[in-house]
Design a protein around this motif. Sequence first.
Motif, mmCIF file in Angstrom:
data_model
loop_
_atom_site.group_PDB
_atom_site.id
_atom_site.type_symbol
_atom_site.label_atom_id
_atom_site.label_comp_id
_atom_site.label_asym_id
_atom_site.label_seq_id
_atom_site.Cartn_x
_atom_site.Cartn_y
_atom_site.Cartn_z
ATOM 1 N N SER A 300 48.882 55.157 63.478
ATOM 2 C CA SER A 300 48.652 53.732 63.760
ATOM 3 C C SER A 300 49.210 52.835 62.671
ATOM 4 C CB SER A 300 47.150 53.477 63.938
ATOM 5 O OG SER A 300 46.432 53.865 62.776
ATOM 6 N N ARG A 303 52.953 52.480 63.312
ATOM 7 C CA ARG A 303 53.266 51.613 64.457
ATOM 8 C C ARG A 303 53.046 50.143 64.106
ATOM 9 N NH1 ARG A 303 50.696 55.961 67.012
ATOM 10 N NH2 ARG A 303 48.683 54.862 67.151
ATOM 11 N N MET A 304 51.983 49.860 63.376
ATOM 12 C CA MET A 304 51.723 48.475 62.991
ATOM 13 C C MET A 304 52.824 47.943 62.080
ATOM 14 S SD MET A 304 49.843 45.803 63.196
ATOM 15 C CE MET A 304 48.296 46.382 63.907
ATOM 16 N N ARG A 307 55.897 47.276 64.160
ATOM 17 C CA ARG A 307 55.680 46.098 65.009
ATOM 18 C C ARG A 307 55.840 44.814 64.203
ATOM 19 N NH1 ARG A 307 49.943 43.669 66.707
ATOM 20 N NH2 ARG A 307 50.541 42.342 68.454
ATOM 21 N N GLU A 308 55.373 44.835 62.952
ATOM 22 C CA GLU A 308 55.422 43.639 62.121
ATOM 23 C C GLU A 308 56.790 43.421 61.480
ATOM 24 O OE1 GLU A 308 52.214 44.137 59.402
ATOM 25 O OE2 GLU A 308 50.674 43.596 60.880
ATOM 26 N N ALA A 341 51.049 51.129 72.553
ATOM 27 C CA ALA A 341 49.985 50.664 71.670
ATOM 28 C C ALA A 341 49.738 49.167 71.791
ATOM 29 C CB ALA A 341 50.317 51.024 70.222
ATOM 30 N N TYR A 342 50.810 48.359 71.974
ATOM 31 C CA TYR A 342 50.657 46.904 71.862
ATOM 32 C C TYR A 342 51.046 46.118 73.108
ATOM 33 C CZ TYR A 342 50.375 48.329 66.999
ATOM 34 O OH TYR A 342 50.022 48.952 65.841
ATOM 35 N N LYS A 343 52.134 46.522 73.787
ATOM 36 C CA LYS A 343 52.597 45.811 74.983
ATOM 37 C C LYS A 343 52.756 44.311 74.728
ATOM 38 C CE LYS A 343 50.270 49.009 78.149
ATOM 39 N NZ LYS A 343 49.658 49.872 77.124
ATOM 40 N N ASP A 344 53.276 43.951 73.550
ATOM 41 C CA ASP A 344 53.375 42.520 73.251
ATOM 42 C C ASP A 344 54.797 42.004 73.465
ATOM 43 O OD1 ASP A 344 54.845 43.290 71.057
ATOM 44 O OD2 ASP A 344 53.255 42.953 69.624
#
Length: 405
Positions: A300, A303-304, A307-308, A341-344
């Motif tokens: 996790s 992945r974070m 993503r950032e 994980a996020y689907k953003d």
Amino acid sequence: MVRNQLYINVPSVFRCPISLDVMKSPVSLCTGITYDRSSIQHWLESGHDTCPATMQVLSSKDFVPNLTLHRLINLWVQSATRRPESESSAISEEAVKVLMEKIERKSCVDSLTKIEEFVSSCEDNRKFLMRFGGFVEVIAGVLRRNSVEIVALKLVVSVLNSILSENGVKERLNGLILKSNQEFNCFSSIISILQNGNQKSQIQSVRLLESIALDDQSKRKIAEVPNLFPLLLHRLRTNSDPDLNDTVFSLLITVSITRDAKSELVQNGIVALLSNFLADKNNKSHDKAMKLLARVSSCSEGRMAIREDPKCVTRVAEMLLKVSKTAAEDAVLVLWRLFSAYKDERVKEAVVKSNAVAKLLLLMQREDEGLIRKKCGELIKAVMAGCKDECLASYQTKSAHIMPC
């Protein structure tokens, strides 16, 4: 008795980059790099589609005989075998025993220098030394000592690297290095080399660590060495040598098997570093950088961090068709894990802008079935969900073949 001709300096251009032995049948790939025929055939037949020396994806797996180099090697061999006895420098069995005794008595540098010159010359010399009981233990034992000169440590890792391919050496070193309970262990010496050695000795130290990572327990213990990860990442940031970078990537991929190891890499900035490597068109380690990114994306924290870093997501998507098949699969895994994980919208936007949907469709066409094809389809559906782009909306991914609706 050892033959007088054992000690021969071999020109580096005559050695195969894979086996490091004198080439018997030199052949050149489309990248221009020459290998011994048997070594490169084994590499390609093992499923690789890259040049081992440059890690460049091969446009063709054909190779052609390097006749000029073949003639030069034959002339050199003939000259070497005619070399007068006075020009050879064989080491007798008694001389080896004396050198080993001196090394055990901590009279290191001169003795190690002679051993290193002898063992790095040819395969026969290495096999000759391996006949001496306790040779590996004596050499590796230097790493367990306190306050050893850096020049002695560099000689030790050079000797050990030269004999890694010999039967049973990796297993013996695994026991000597990983199971040492002494207060000053081998890892302290290896860290010292990584901090103060030259690039050659740093590469050899990293290769030594990877060679003893024979099982999960070994990999975990190496990953837990204090300051190892920060130091290796610092080398990646500040070093421009492709061989050192490639070797460091290989070790990190090998030992980062636990959540704690992946989390430590993320905390030390591995994601931004890998993003920069992927952006560098001249970098020869794209495949390994992608493999390591896929490894850290399985936790996790990884992945974070990805993503950032919008640039990282974009670069992963852009590389889908610019890397080997294995690395493309790793890229798909990274993107799939982010969407799962996020689907953003940030991730979706990066994928759309890099034209990743078309690349994913092409990847699906390569895969008749399997996990990667499935994940490509799921990614495309995730990107298309709620998308008003007519180009994206014109595709469906349920059929066996990718066809416009």
